[in-house]
Design a protein around this motif. Structure first.
Motif, PDB file in Angstrom:
ATOM      1  N   UNK A   1       0.836  -1.203   0.000  1.00 21.81           N
ATOM      2  CA  UNK A   1       0.000   0.000   0.000  1.00 21.81           C
ATOM      3  C   UNK A   1       0.866   1.246   0.000  1.00 21.81           C
ATOM      4  N   UNK A   2       0.663   2.100   1.001  1.00 24.48           N
ATOM      5  CA  UNK A   2       1.429   3.345   1.099  1.00 24.48           C
ATOM      6  C   UNK A   2       2.811   3.149   1.706  1.00 24.48           C
ATOM      7  N   UNK A   3       3.016   2.035   2.366  1.00 20.98           N
ATOM      8  CA  UNK A   3       4.334   1.777   2.979  1.00 20.98           C
ATOM      9  C   UNK A   3       5.270   1.181   1.935  1.00 20.98           C
ATOM     10  N   UNK A   4       6.490   1.727   1.883  1.00 17.27           N
ATOM     11  CA  UNK A   4       7.484   1.161   0.976  1.00 17.27           C
ATOM     12  C   UNK A   4       8.885   1.480   1.465  1.00 17.27           C
ATOM     13  N   UNK A   5       9.825   0.651   1.030  1.00 21.00           N
ATOM     14  CA  UNK A   5      11.220   0.849   1.383  1.00 21.00           C
ATOM     15  C   UNK A   5      11.926   1.595   0.249  1.00 21.00           C
ATOM     16  N   UNK A   6      13.159   1.926   0.488  1.00 19.49           N
ATOM     17  CA  UNK A   6      13.987   2.477  -0.583  1.00 19.49           C
ATOM     18  C   UNK A   6      14.224   1.394  -1.622  1.00 19.49           C
ATOM     19  N   UNK A   7      14.462   1.798  -2.844  1.00 16.54           N
ATOM     20  CA  UNK A   7      14.835   0.855  -3.889  1.00 16.54           C
ATOM     21  C   UNK A   7      16.349   0.677  -3.839  1.00 16.54           C
ATOM     22  N   UNK A   8      16.780  -0.584  -3.746  1.00 20.29           N
ATOM     23  CA  UNK A   8      18.208  -0.900  -3.655  1.00 20.29           C
ATOM     24  C   UNK A   8      18.639  -1.547  -4.964  1.00 20.29           C
ATOM     25  N   UNK A   9      19.776  -1.113  -5.491  1.00 17.92           N
ATOM     26  CA  UNK A   9      20.318  -1.690  -6.721  1.00 17.92           C
ATOM     27  C   UNK A   9      21.648  -2.359  -6.400  1.00 17.92           C
ATOM     28  N   UNK A  10      21.787  -3.605  -6.870  1.00 20.03           N
ATOM     29  CA  UNK A  10      22.982  -4.392  -6.567  1.00 20.03           C
ATOM     30  C   UNK A  10      23.610  -4.904  -7.856  1.00 20.03           C
ATOM     31  N   UNK A  11      24.866  -4.569  -8.091  1.00 15.78           N
ATOM     32  CA  UNK A  11      25.616  -5.132  -9.206  1.00 15.78           C
ATOM     33  C   UNK A  11      26.249  -6.429  -8.737  1.00 15.78           C
ATOM     34  N   UNK A  12      25.690  -7.550  -9.133  1.00 14.83           N
ATOM     35  CA  UNK A  12      26.151  -8.852  -8.661  1.00 14.83           C
ATOM     36  C   UNK A  12      27.315  -9.360  -9.512  1.00 14.83           C
ATOM     37  N   UNK A  13      27.329  -9.027 -10.793  1.00 18.34           N
ATOM     38  CA  UNK A  13      28.392  -9.484 -11.687  1.00 18.34           C
ATOM     39  C   UNK A  13      28.088 -10.854 -12.272  1.00 18.34           C
ATOM     40  N   UNK A  14      29.142 -11.617 -12.521  1.00 20.89           N
ATOM     41  CA  UNK A  14      28.996 -12.939 -13.128  1.00 20.89           C
ATOM     42  C   UNK A  14      28.790 -14.000 -12.054  1.00 20.89           C
ATOM     43  N   UNK A  15      27.933 -14.977 -12.358  1.00 22.76           N
ATOM     44  CA  UNK A  15      27.687 -16.086 -11.440  1.00 22.76           C
ATOM     45  C   UNK A  15      27.949 -17.377 -12.209  1.00 22.76           C
ATOM     46  N   UNK A  16      28.951 -18.152 -11.773  1.00 23.84           N
ATOM     47  CA  UNK A  16      29.281 -19.397 -12.471  1.00 23.84           C
ATOM     48  C   UNK A  16      28.110 -20.383 -12.451  1.00 23.84           C
ATOM     49  N   UNK A  17      28.156 -21.397 -13.311  1.00 27.15           N
ATOM     50  CA  UNK A  17      27.089 -22.409 -13.309  1.00 27.15           C
ATOM     51  C   UNK A  17      27.015 -23.131 -11.967  1.00 27.15           C
ATOM     52  N   UNK A  18      25.807 -23.508 -11.586  1.00 27.51           N
ATOM     53  CA  UNK A  18      25.558 -24.281 -10.360  1.00 27.51           C
ATOM     54  C   UNK A  18      26.166 -23.614  -9.133  1.00 27.51           C
ATOM     55  N   UNK A  19      25.953 -22.288  -9.018  1.00 24.65           N
ATOM     56  CA  UNK A  19      26.472 -21.553  -7.860  1.00 24.65           C
ATOM     57  C   UNK A  19      25.503 -20.444  -7.471  1.00 24.65           C
ATOM     58  N   UNK A  20      25.889 -19.651  -6.497  1.00 26.71           N
ATOM     59  CA  UNK A  20      25.013 -18.612  -5.964  1.00 26.71           C
ATOM     60  C   UNK A  20      25.844 -17.461  -5.422  1.00 26.71           C
ATOM     61  N   UNK A  21      25.188 -16.301  -5.272  1.00 26.15           N
ATOM     62  CA  UNK A  21      25.824 -15.131  -4.665  1.00 26.15           C
ATOM     63  C   UNK A  21      24.802 -14.408  -3.799  1.00 26.15           C
ATOM     64  N   UNK A  22      25.305 -13.816  -2.747  1.00 26.79           N
ATOM     65  CA  UNK A  22      24.455 -13.059  -1.826  1.00 26.79           C
ATOM     66  C   UNK A  22      24.079 -11.719  -2.450  1.00 26.79           C
ATOM     67  N   UNK A  23      22.790 -11.362  -2.300  1.00 30.24           N
ATOM     68  CA  UNK A  23      22.315 -10.065  -2.794  1.00 30.24           C
ATOM     69  C   UNK A  23      22.369  -9.043  -1.664  1.00 30.24           C
ATOM     70  N   UNK A  24      21.682  -9.346  -0.544  1.00 32.88           N
ATOM     71  CA  UNK A  24      21.617  -8.386   0.558  1.00 32.88           C
ATOM     72  C   UNK A  24      21.075  -9.053   1.820  1.00 32.88           C
ATOM     73  N   UNK A  25      21.265  -8.366   2.946  1.00 35.16           N
ATOM     74  CA  UNK A  25      20.623  -8.745   4.204  1.00 35.16           C
ATOM     75  C   UNK A  25      19.261  -8.067   4.221  1.00 35.16           C
ATOM     76  N   UNK A  26      18.230  -8.797   4.646  1.00 36.61           N
ATOM     77  CA  UNK A  26      16.879  -8.237   4.708  1.00 36.61           C
ATOM     78  C   UNK A  26      16.482  -8.134   6.183  1.00 36.61           C
ATOM     79  N   UNK A  27      16.135  -6.935   6.620  1.00 34.92           N
ATOM     80  CA  UNK A  27      15.753  -6.700   8.010  1.00 34.92           C
ATOM     81  C   UNK A  27      14.412  -7.357   8.334  1.00 34.92           C
ATOM     82  N   UNK A  28      14.252  -7.811   9.567  1.00 29.61           N
ATOM     83  CA  UNK A  28      13.030  -8.507  10.002  1.00 29.61           C
ATOM     84  C   UNK A  28      11.765  -7.681   9.753  1.00 29.61           C
TER      85      UNK A  28
END
Length: 131
Positions: A54-81
């Motif tokens: 609704x009217x509540x919203x957070x800031x928009x965060x942009x993350x440059x993650x780069x390249x991610x190899x096959x069958x792997x993962x990368x952290x985007x961000x910590x999300x507050x409770x």
């Protein structure tokens, strides 16, 4: 003209919220990860995240993650409770196989909680996959 535009479908790429222990704060945090379960790398990955309800919203965060190899993962961000009470959207854009891909991943409000945890194979931790 519109019929000539090809919009590739994103397959084998996911966003997950993982519950992890934080040694610095001696508590558990929710961390958002991008998972590449493809057999090929994904390149120039960008994730844009925001929370809203609704009217509540957070800031928009942009993350440059780069390249991610096959069958792997990368952290985007910590999300507050307190942000988990909102819809959390991750808009992911990347290149793979010489094509541009994009997909919107959504964690609906109040769905990221300990009772909804499942095993995330590639990360080998408990978490929740976005829709």
């Amino acid at each position: 003209m519109k019929k000539d535009i090809e919009i590739p479908i994103v397959k084998d790429v996911y966003v997950a919220m993982i519950r992890e222990w934080n040694e610095e704060f001696l508590d558990k945090d929710w961390n958002a990860y991008i998972i590449n379960d493809k057999d090929t790398p994904i390149e120039m990955t960008i994730a844009v995240s925001k929370g809203y309800d609704g009217d509540r919203k957070t800031s928009t965060m942009r993350h440059g993650i780069g390249d991610i190899p096959p069958k792997s993962f990368k952290k985007i961000e910590v999300v507050q409770e307190d942000v988990l009470a909102l819809n959390n959207e991750f808009f992911v854009t990347f290149f793979a196989d010489n094509k541009l891909f994009e997909k919107r991943f959504l964690f609906e409000k109040n769905t990221v909680r300990e009772t909804n945890l499942t095993h995330i194979l590639l990360i080998e931790k408990e978490g929740i996959l976005a829709k």
